[in-house]
Design a protein around this motif. Sequence first.
Motif, PDB file in Angstrom:
ATOM      1  N   CYS A  33       0.798  -1.216   0.000  1.00 58.40           N
ATOM      2  CA  CYS A  33       0.000   0.000   0.000  1.00 58.40           C
ATOM      3  C   CYS A  33       0.833   1.270   0.000  1.00 58.40           C
ATOM      4  O   CYS A  33       1.953   1.296   0.491  1.00 58.40           O
ATOM      5  CB  CYS A  33      -0.907   0.013   1.227  1.00 58.40           C
ATOM      6  N   SER A  34       0.224   2.327  -0.524  1.00 59.76           N
ATOM      7  CA  SER A  34       0.750   3.679  -0.471  1.00 59.76           C
ATOM      8  C   SER A  34      -0.186   4.486   0.424  1.00 59.76           C
ATOM      9  O   SER A  34      -1.413   4.383   0.292  1.00 59.76           O
ATOM     10  CB  SER A  34       0.782   4.282  -1.883  1.00 59.76           C
ATOM     11  N   TYR A  35       0.385   5.277   1.328  1.00 60.01           N
ATOM     12  CA  TYR A  35      -0.399   6.049   2.287  1.00 60.01           C
ATOM     13  C   TYR A  35      -0.138   7.539   2.100  1.00 60.01           C
ATOM     14  O   TYR A  35       0.981   7.940   1.797  1.00 60.01           O
ATOM     15  CB  TYR A  35       0.000   5.682   3.719  1.00 60.01           C
ATOM     16  N   ASN A  36      -1.155   8.354   2.326  1.00 56.15           N
ATOM     17  CA  ASN A  36      -0.930   9.795   2.312  1.00 56.15           C
ATOM     18  C   ASN A  36      -0.541  10.258   3.712  1.00 56.15           C
ATOM     19  O   ASN A  36      -0.385   9.442   4.629  1.00 56.15           O
ATOM     20  CB  ASN A  36      -2.145  10.549   1.754  1.00 56.15           C
ATOM     21  N   SER A  37      -0.387  11.564   3.898  1.00 56.49           N
ATOM     22  CA  SER A  37       0.073  12.095   5.185  1.00 56.49           C
ATOM     23  C   SER A  37      -0.940  11.892   6.307  1.00 56.49           C
ATOM     24  O   SER A  37      -0.599  11.998   7.479  1.00 56.49           O
ATOM     25  CB  SER A  37       0.411  13.580   5.056  1.00 56.49           C
ATOM     26  N   GLY A  65      -3.393   9.783  -9.510  1.00 56.64           N
ATOM     27  CA  GLY A  65      -3.447   8.385  -9.882  1.00 56.64           C
ATOM     28  C   GLY A  65      -2.430   7.596  -9.085  1.00 56.64           C
ATOM     29  O   GLY A  65      -1.697   8.150  -8.245  1.00 56.64           O
ATOM     30  N   VAL A  66      -2.359   6.314  -9.342  1.00 59.54           N
ATOM     31  CA  VAL A  66      -1.426   5.426  -8.637  1.00 59.54           C
ATOM     32  C   VAL A  66      -0.643   4.631  -9.671  1.00 59.54           C
ATOM     33  O   VAL A  66      -1.197   4.147 -10.651  1.00 59.54           O
ATOM     34  CB  VAL A  66      -2.184   4.475  -7.687  1.00 59.54           C
ATOM     35  N   ARG A  67       0.654   4.505  -9.449  1.00 60.72           N
ATOM     36  CA  ARG A  67       1.504   3.688 -10.308  1.00 60.72           C
ATOM     37  C   ARG A  67       2.147   2.619  -9.430  1.00 60.72           C
ATOM     38  O   ARG A  67       2.682   2.902  -8.371  1.00 60.72           O
ATOM     39  CB  ARG A  67       2.580   4.530 -10.978  1.00 60.72           C
ATOM     40  N   GLY A  68       2.057   1.367  -9.893  1.00 61.91           N
ATOM     41  CA  GLY A  68       2.706   0.254  -9.227  1.00 61.91           C
ATOM     42  C   GLY A  68       3.797  -0.300 -10.123  1.00 61.91           C
ATOM     43  O   GLY A  68       3.655  -0.325 -11.347  1.00 61.91           O
ATOM     44  N   TYR A  69       4.905  -0.712  -9.525  1.00 63.26           N
ATOM     45  CA  TYR A  69       6.065  -1.208 -10.255  1.00 63.26           C
ATOM     46  C   TYR A  69       6.495  -2.558  -9.700  1.00 63.26           C
ATOM     47  O   TYR A  69       6.379  -2.807  -8.514  1.00 63.26           O
ATOM     48  CB  TYR A  69       7.279  -0.297 -10.058  1.00 63.26           C
ATOM     49  N   LEU A  70       7.077  -3.381 -10.553  1.00 64.97           N
ATOM     50  CA  LEU A  70       7.855  -4.537 -10.143  1.00 64.97           C
ATOM     51  C   LEU A  70       9.275  -4.246 -10.579  1.00 64.97           C
ATOM     52  O   LEU A  70       9.516  -3.904 -11.745  1.00 64.97           O
ATOM     53  CB  LEU A  70       7.354  -5.826 -10.804  1.00 64.97           C
ATOM     54  N   LEU A  71      10.219  -4.330  -9.640  1.00 66.67           N
ATOM     55  CA  LEU A  71      11.619  -4.025  -9.922  1.00 66.67           C
ATOM     56  C   LEU A  71      12.486  -5.223  -9.577  1.00 66.67           C
ATOM     57  O   LEU A  71      12.131  -6.028  -8.719  1.00 66.67           O
ATOM     58  CB  LEU A  71      12.076  -2.828  -9.076  1.00 66.67           C
ATOM     59  N   VAL A 102      14.631 -15.563  -6.641  1.00 59.30           N
ATOM     60  CA  VAL A 102      15.045 -14.252  -7.135  1.00 59.30           C
ATOM     61  C   VAL A 102      14.387 -13.169  -6.285  1.00 59.30           C
ATOM     62  O   VAL A 102      13.208 -13.263  -5.963  1.00 59.30           O
ATOM     63  CB  VAL A 102      14.651 -14.069  -8.617  1.00 59.30           C
ATOM     64  N   THR A 103      15.140 -12.154  -5.932  1.00 56.05           N
ATOM     65  CA  THR A 103      14.613 -11.040  -5.152  1.00 56.05           C
ATOM     66  C   THR A 103      14.032  -9.982  -6.076  1.00 56.05           C
ATOM     67  O   THR A 103      14.637  -9.618  -7.078  1.00 56.05           O
ATOM     68  CB  THR A 103      15.718 -10.406  -4.283  1.00 56.05           C
ATOM     69  N   TYR A 104      12.858  -9.500  -5.717  1.00 50.95           N
ATOM     70  CA  TYR A 104      12.170  -8.437  -6.446  1.00 50.95           C
ATOM     71  C   TYR A 104      11.760  -7.355  -5.457  1.00 50.95           C
ATOM     72  O   TYR A 104      11.713  -7.593  -4.253  1.00 50.95           O
ATOM     73  CB  TYR A 104      10.905  -8.961  -7.131  1.00 50.95           C
ATOM     74  N   TRP A 105      11.436  -6.194  -5.974  1.00 51.31           N
ATOM     75  CA  TRP A 105      10.884  -5.099  -5.178  1.00 51.31           C
ATOM     76  C   TRP A 105       9.558  -4.695  -5.787  1.00 51.31           C
ATOM     77  O   TRP A 105       9.409  -4.665  -7.005  1.00 51.31           O
ATOM     78  CB  TRP A 105      11.817  -3.895  -5.181  1.00 51.31           C
ATOM     79  N   ILE A 106       8.603  -4.383  -4.954  1.00 50.99           N
ATOM     80  CA  ILE A 106       7.347  -3.796  -5.390  1.00 50.99           C
ATOM     81  C   ILE A 106       7.345  -2.364  -4.888  1.00 50.99           C
ATOM     82  O   ILE A 106       7.637  -2.091  -3.729  1.00 50.99           O
ATOM     83  CB  ILE A 106       6.140  -4.575  -4.828  1.00 50.99           C
ATOM     84  N   LYS A 107       7.029  -1.444  -5.792  1.00 51.04           N
ATOM     85  CA  LYS A 107       6.988  -0.019  -5.464  1.00 51.04           C
ATOM     86  C   LYS A 107       5.602   0.489  -5.840  1.00 51.04           C
ATOM     87  O   LYS A 107       5.075   0.152  -6.897  1.00 51.04           O
ATOM     88  CB  LYS A 107       8.062   0.713  -6.273  1.00 51.04           C
ATOM     89  N   VAL A 108       5.009   1.300  -4.980  1.00 52.06           N
ATOM     90  CA  VAL A 108       3.696   1.871  -5.246  1.00 52.06           C
ATOM     91  C   VAL A 108       3.667   3.304  -4.731  1.00 52.06           C
ATOM     92  O   VAL A 108       4.200   3.599  -3.670  1.00 52.06           O
ATOM     93  CB  VAL A 108       2.565   1.019  -4.616  1.00 52.06           C
ATOM     94  N   GLY A 109       3.091   4.199  -5.528  1.00 54.98           N
ATOM     95  CA  GLY A 109       2.994   5.597  -5.126  1.00 54.98           C
ATOM     96  C   GLY A 109       2.017   6.364  -5.994  1.00 54.98           C
ATOM     97  O   GLY A 109       1.561   5.876  -7.032  1.00 54.98           O
ATOM     98  N   ASN A 121       4.214   9.833  -2.037  1.00 58.61           N
ATOM     99  CA  ASN A 121       3.649   8.852  -1.101  1.00 58.61           C
ATOM    100  C   ASN A 121       4.136   7.458  -1.473  1.00 58.61           C
ATOM    101  O   ASN A 121       3.379   6.492  -1.501  1.00 58.61           O
ATOM    102  CB  ASN A 121       2.113   8.889  -1.119  1.00 58.61           C
ATOM    103  N   THR A 122       5.440   7.349  -1.762  1.00 57.63           N
ATOM    104  CA  THR A 122       6.019   6.124  -2.313  1.00 57.63           C
ATOM    105  C   THR A 122       6.469   5.171  -1.218  1.00 57.63           C
ATOM    106  O   THR A 122       7.138   5.563  -0.278  1.00 57.63           O
ATOM    107  CB  THR A 122       7.219   6.474  -3.211  1.00 57.63           C
ATOM    108  N   TYR A 123       6.116   3.913  -1.405  1.00 59.32           N
ATOM    109  CA  TYR A 123       6.556   2.852  -0.513  1.00 59.32           C
ATOM    110  C   TYR A 123       7.161   1.745  -1.357  1.00 59.32           C
ATOM    111  O   TYR A 123       6.647   1.428  -2.425  1.00 59.32           O
ATOM    112  CB  TYR A 123       5.387   2.312   0.318  1.00 59.32           C
TER     113      TYR A 123
END
Length: 129
Positions: A33-37, A65-71, A102-109, A121-123
């Motif tokens: 999840c991405s959270y606001n202040s 809007g919201v963008r989700g990534y797999l890194l 394999v290690t991956y990262w998920i990024k959402v903001g 608001n990136t996590y």
Amino acid sequence: MRRPILGGALAVASAAGMIVGFSGSAQAATCYCSYNSNNTVVGQVTFNDDADRFYVWDTHADGHGVRGYLLNSNFKVLDTAYDGSGADSTIASFQYDVKEGVTYWIKVGTVDGASDTTTSNTYEYNFYE
């Protein structure tokens, strides 16, 4: 089985936002999840293990809007999806065949439109198989 790496409750502020880690099994219901202040969830990414599909959605009608990534482990973007629907039933998704061990990262903001790749608001969550 895919699951996030135990990261404790890191609250390390970075230029990109906050990096948070946690433990548990990454199943279809696992929410990144991405959270606001105000600590309101404004965006989410979930992973469906059976279909190797990542779902991204805007959960808060706030004009962003919201963008989700797999890194990968070097933070190179492997795939991404954008949802700017403002908390309606629209969900964006992408499919990626994650590999065991394999290690991956998920990024959402949050972002300001489909072409914006600078998230607020990136996590980032450490995710591995």
